[in-house]
Design an enzyme around this catalytic site. Structure first.
Site, PDB file in Angstrom:
ATOM      1  N   ASP A 180       0.682  -1.336  -0.050  1.00  0.00           N
ATOM      2  CA  ASP A 180       0.197   0.024   0.291  1.00  0.00           C
ATOM      3  C   ASP A 180       1.043   1.133  -0.136  1.00  0.00           C
ATOM      4  O   ASP A 180       0.292   2.737  -0.203  1.00  0.00           O
ATOM      5  CB  ASP A 180      -1.076   0.303   1.222  1.00  0.00           C
ATOM      6  CG  ASP A 180      -0.033   0.043   2.622  1.00  0.00           C
ATOM      7  OD1 ASP A 180       1.048  -0.399   2.651  1.00  0.00           O
ATOM      8  OD2 ASP A 180      -1.103  -0.403   3.536  1.00  0.00           O
ATOM      9  N   SER A 181       2.420   1.050   0.231  1.00  0.00           N
ATOM     10  CA  SER A 181       3.435   2.068   0.093  1.00  0.00           C
ATOM     11  C   SER A 181       2.855   2.911  -1.692  1.00  0.00           C
ATOM     12  O   SER A 181       3.164   3.766  -2.023  1.00  0.00           O
ATOM     13  CB  SER A 181       4.873   1.636  -0.283  1.00  0.00           C
ATOM     14  OG  SER A 181       4.780   0.263  -0.784  1.00  0.00           O
TER      15      SER A 181
ATOM     16  N   ASP B 126      -0.795  -6.429   0.344  1.00  0.00           N
ATOM     17  CA  ASP B 126      -1.070  -5.511   1.027  1.00  0.00           C
ATOM     18  C   ASP B 126      -2.746  -5.431   1.475  1.00  0.00           C
ATOM     19  O   ASP B 126      -3.523  -5.862  -0.002  1.00  0.00           O
ATOM     20  CB  ASP B 126      -0.335  -4.357   1.151  1.00  0.00           C
ATOM     21  CG  ASP B 126       0.454  -4.118   2.490  1.00  0.00           C
ATOM     22  OD1 ASP B 126       1.006  -4.875   3.000  1.00  0.00           O
ATOM     23  OD2 ASP B 126       0.911  -2.738   2.205  1.00  0.00           O
TER      24      ASP B 126
ATOM     25  N   LYS C  13      -1.126  -9.203   3.315  1.00  0.00           N
ATOM     26  CA  LYS C  13       0.066  -8.981   4.629  1.00  0.00           C
ATOM     27  C   LYS C  13      -0.817  -7.859   4.822  1.00  0.00           C
ATOM     28  O   LYS C  13      -1.505  -6.975   4.440  1.00  0.00           O
ATOM     29  CB  LYS C  13       1.174  -8.146   3.834  1.00  0.00           C
ATOM     30  CG  LYS C  13       2.047  -7.864   5.594  1.00  0.00           C
ATOM     31  CD  LYS C  13       3.667  -7.201   5.191  1.00  0.00           C
ATOM     32  CE  LYS C  13       3.405  -5.396   3.764  1.00  0.00           C
ATOM     33  NZ  LYS C  13       2.665  -4.699   5.164  1.00  0.00           N
TER      34      LYS C  13
ATOM     35  N   GLU D 166      -1.293  -5.983   8.583  1.00  0.00           N
ATOM     36  CA  GLU D 166      -1.127  -4.524   9.800  1.00  0.00           C
ATOM     37  C   GLU D 166      -1.190  -5.194  11.331  1.00  0.00           C
ATOM     38  O   GLU D 166      -2.863  -4.559  11.253  1.00  0.00           O
ATOM     39  CB  GLU D 166      -0.267  -3.559   9.830  1.00  0.00           C
ATOM     40  CG  GLU D 166       0.509  -3.137   8.356  1.00  0.00           C
ATOM     41  CD  GLU D 166       0.115  -1.660   7.960  1.00  0.00           C
ATOM     42  OE1 GLU D 166       1.100  -1.546   6.842  1.00  0.00           O
ATOM     43  OE2 GLU D 166       0.196  -1.191   8.774  1.00  0.00           O
TER      44      GLU D 166
ATOM     45  N   GLU E 252       9.507  -3.478  10.924  1.00  0.00           N
ATOM     46  CA  GLU E 252       9.981  -2.158  10.356  1.00  0.00           C
ATOM     47  C   GLU E 252      10.247  -1.677  10.880  1.00  0.00           C
ATOM     48  O   GLU E 252       9.304  -1.267  12.444  1.00  0.00           O
ATOM     49  CB  GLU E 252       8.323  -1.944   9.601  1.00  0.00           C
ATOM     50  CG  GLU E 252       8.834  -0.745   9.387  1.00  0.00           C
ATOM     51  CD  GLU E 252       8.203  -0.051   7.359  1.00  0.00           C
ATOM     52  OE1 GLU E 252       8.302   0.987   7.186  1.00  0.00           O
ATOM     53  OE2 GLU E 252       6.677  -1.132   7.282  1.00  0.00           O
TER      54      GLU E 252
END
EC number: 2.1.2.11
Length: 264
Positions: free
Chosen positions: A45-46, A84, A112, A114, A181
Site C-alpha cells: 500500500d506504499s 497488502d 499482508k 498490519e 519494520e
C-alpha cells in the site's frame, strides 16, 4: 522457471541463507525483477505514496491493490507475490476474508496485514480458508496517526516484550511470514530467533532472514525525506538491472543493511 513459494523461504531460513524482496507495482518492473532472479515481491500500500502521490498509505483501496497485483503477476508469473490489505480492509475477520479473496483472485499468493494480537482471530480464519498470511509489526504505516509519525518502535523492555509477544501470537495463529519494520536490531534478532517462520526486515538491521525495500528507495527516485534504512543502489551501479543484482548480493552477504542503516 520453478515458482518461488513460502516453502522456498522456509528453506532459506533453515539454511541461514538471507534473501531479498522488493515492492513492485507494475508489469515492467516486475518482469525486470524476475528476469534478474528477484522472485519475492510485495504489492504494497506504499503505492499510495510512491505511485499515487498521497502523503500516507491511508487512501489506498482494495481495488487499487488488486489492479497493481494483476499487473505484477503478469510480469512475474513465477514469483512469490504478497499483497497488502490496505487501511480498514480487515476490521473484522469476515471483511478480511472477502478482501483477501479479491487480491488472491488478482494473482497474490499471500496477503499482508498490519497489527498484533488483536489480529489472531483474523489470521486463524484466513489460514483455515487457504489464504496464507504475512504479519507486519513494528512501524505499521497504517497506524501513523496513532504513532504520531513514522517512528522507531519497540524501544524499551516493555515495548520490546509486547512486540515479541505479538509475533509469537501471529505465528501461533497461522501466519507464515512476518515483516518487521523500524525496530532496534537487538529486538529484530530476538524475534527472528524466536520464530520458526521467516522474518523479513526493513529498518531492522541485517539479522532478519530476509530484507525488503520499497523499489523507489532502492533506486533513489523517492522525493523528499529518505529513510535512514534506505540505500540507493542505482547511484552505485548506474544501471537498473545491475542495481537489482547489487541489492540482492548485498542482502545475501549481509553487507546491507549496514550499521548506518540500522536502529538501536
Amino acid at each position: 522457471m520453478k515458482p518461488t513459494t513460502i516453502a522456498s523461504l522456509q528453506k532459506c531460513k533453515q539454511e541461514k541463507k538471507r534473501f531479498a524482496t522488493i515492492t513492485a507495482y507494475d508489469y515492467s518492473f516486475a518482469k525486470l525483477f524476475a528476469d534478474e532472479g528477484l522472485n519475492v515481491m510485495l504489492v504494497g500500500d506504499s503505492l499510495g505514496m510512491t505511485v499515487q502521490g498521497h502523503d500516507s498509505t491511508l487512501p489506498v483501496t482494495v481495488a487499487d491493490i488488486a489492479y497493481h497485483t494483476a499487473a505484477v503477476r503478469r510480469g512475474a508469473p513465477n514469483c512469490l507475490l504478497l499483497a497488502d490489505l490496505p487501511f480498514m480492509a480487515y476490521a473484522t475477520p469476515e471483511q478480511a476474508f472477502e478482501n483477501a479473496a479479491t487480491v488472491m483472485r488478482a494473482g497474490a499468493n499471500m496477503v499482508k496485514i498490519e497489527g498484533g494480537e488483536w489480529l489472531v482471530e483474523t489470521v486463524q480464519m484466513l489460514t483455515e480458508r487457504a489464504v496464507p498470511v504475512c504479519g507486519h509489526l513494528g512501524l505499521t504505516p497504517q497506524s501513523v496517526n496513532i504513532f504520531g509519525g513514522y517512528k522507531v518502535q519497540g524501544r524499551g523492555d516493555e515495548a520490546a516484550d509486547r512486540l515479541l509477544s505479538d509475533a509469537l501470537a501471529l505465528e501461533a495463529a497461522g501466519a507464515q511470514l512476518l515483516v518487521l519494520e523500524c525496530v532496534p536490531v537487538e529486538l529484530a534478532k530476538r524475534i527472528t530467533e524466536a520464530l520458526a517462520i521467516p522474518v523479513i526486515g526493513i529498518g531492522a538491521g541485517n539479522v532478519t532472514d530476509g530484507q525488503i525495500l520499497v523499489m523507489h528507495d532502492a533506486f533513489g527516485i523517492t522525493g523528499g525525506h529518505i529513510p535512514k534504512f534506505a540505500k540507493n543502489f542505482l547511484a552505485e551501479t548506474g544501471d537498473i538491472r545491475a542495481a537489482v543484482r547489487q541489492y540482492m548480493a548485498e542482502v545475501e552477504s549481509g553487507v546491507y543493511p549496514g550499521e548506518e542503516h540500522s536502529f538501536h
